[in-house]
Design an enzyme around this catalytic site. Structure first.
Site, short mmCIF file in Angstrom:
data_model
loop_
_atom_site.label_atom_id
_atom_site.label_comp_id
_atom_site.label_asym_id
_atom_site.label_seq_id
_atom_site.Cartn_x
_atom_site.Cartn_y
_atom_site.Cartn_z
N CYS A 10 43.34 39.57 41.20
CA CYS A 10 42.90 38.47 40.31
C CYS A 10 42.48 39.00 38.94
O CYS A 10 41.54 39.79 38.83
CB CYS A 10 41.73 37.74 40.99
SG CYS A 10 40.89 36.60 39.91
N LYS A 37 40.69 32.34 52.20
CA LYS A 37 39.36 32.47 51.61
C LYS A 37 38.26 32.31 52.65
O LYS A 37 38.36 31.45 53.53
CB LYS A 37 39.19 31.42 50.51
CG LYS A 37 40.08 31.69 49.31
CD LYS A 37 39.84 30.70 48.21
CE LYS A 37 40.76 29.52 48.34
NZ LYS A 37 40.86 28.70 47.13
N VAL A 50 37.44 32.97 43.13
CA VAL A 50 36.81 34.23 42.74
C VAL A 50 37.06 34.42 41.24
O VAL A 50 38.01 33.83 40.71
CB VAL A 50 37.43 35.43 43.52
CG1 VAL A 50 36.90 35.46 44.92
CG2 VAL A 50 38.95 35.41 43.50
N GLU A 62 32.72 31.97 37.26
CA GLU A 62 33.35 32.01 35.94
C GLU A 62 33.16 33.43 35.35
O GLU A 62 32.05 33.84 35.00
CB GLU A 62 32.77 30.99 34.95
CG GLU A 62 33.32 29.59 35.15
CD GLU A 62 34.84 29.50 35.01
OE1 GLU A 62 35.40 30.08 34.07
OE2 GLU A 62 35.47 28.87 35.86
N SER A 63 34.29 34.13 35.23
CA SER A 63 34.24 35.54 34.84
C SER A 63 33.44 35.81 33.56
O SER A 63 32.65 36.76 33.52
CB SER A 63 35.66 36.09 34.71
OG SER A 63 36.44 35.28 33.85
#
Ligand code: GSH
Length: 201
Positions: A10, A37, A50, A62-63
């Site tokens: 990802c 998941k 993720v 949220e990265s």
């Protein structure tokens, strides 16, 4: 200790792994198979995606939000610019990156999108990155001389150019040189999963 729930291929999770390794503190990474998941993912993140970061009773998703938290919690080395003007500019670049590039990355990551949409997404990413490329003739990094969170955010896409089959224009050489500079960082290399290493030979 912080725990990151991370997808092994990802690009958004890769951003968070990269920042964790830049900071050099203790953390745990839990690999999540996004095709199978764990049930608690939807409890932690209403979007059931993720990356997710857990630290005691704090749960973040949220990265870019996760990365700003890590950066503030462990300020050295600081990855968001210290100066409010530059920080404002940085956030704007992050916002545009999400809207104009990573929304298209999501089309490529989603196996249910049509072939036509994928072709269009590849082309638009290629054009967007080619337009960005000349700025790296004068700037070492996106915001100038200093490596920052904005470089972290873009790097997973640059790593996946061949993997996504994205073609760049002839003027993209400065961007590719910049990408190599990022790929040589110790934290970048440490943060790669075996599946990501296999994306480039
Ligand atoms: N905007 C989110 C995007 C996260 C995302 O798209 N994650 C994907 C994997 S790369 C995911 O969990 N997909 C599973 C799903 O949507 O069911 C971020 O920046 O964290």
């Amino acid at each position: 200790m912080m725990t990151l729930y991370s997808g092994i291929t990802c690009p958004f999770s890769q951003r968070c792994r990269f920042v964790l390794y830049e900071k050099g503190m203790d953390f745990e990474i839990k690999d999540v198979d996004i095709f199978n998941k764990p049930e608690d993912l939807a409890v932690m993140n209403p979007y059931n995606q993720v990356p997710v970061l857990v630290e005691r009773d704090l749960i973040l998703y949220e990265s870019n939000i996760i990365n700003e938290y890590i950066d503030e919690r462990f300020p050295h080395p600081q990855l968001m610019p210290g100066d409010p003007v530059m920080r404002g500019r940085g956030r704007l670049v992050l916002h545009r990156m999400e809207k104009e590039l990573f929304s298209l990355v999501q089309i490529l990551e989603n196996s249910e999108t049509s072939n036509k949409d994928q072709v269009k997404a590849r082309e638009a990413i290629g054009n967007g990155l080619t337009l960005l490329a000349p700025s790296f003739s004068k700037n070492k990094y996106i915001l100038g001389d200093e490596f920052s969170m904005i470089d972290v955010a873009l790097s997973p896409l640059l790593w996946r150019l061949d993997y996504y089959d994205i073609k760049l224009g002839k003027t993209a050489a400065p961007l590719l040189k910049y990408a190599e500079r990022i790929f040589q960082r110790e934290a970048f290399i440490e943060a790669l999963t075996p599946a990501e290493k296999a994306m480039r030979r």
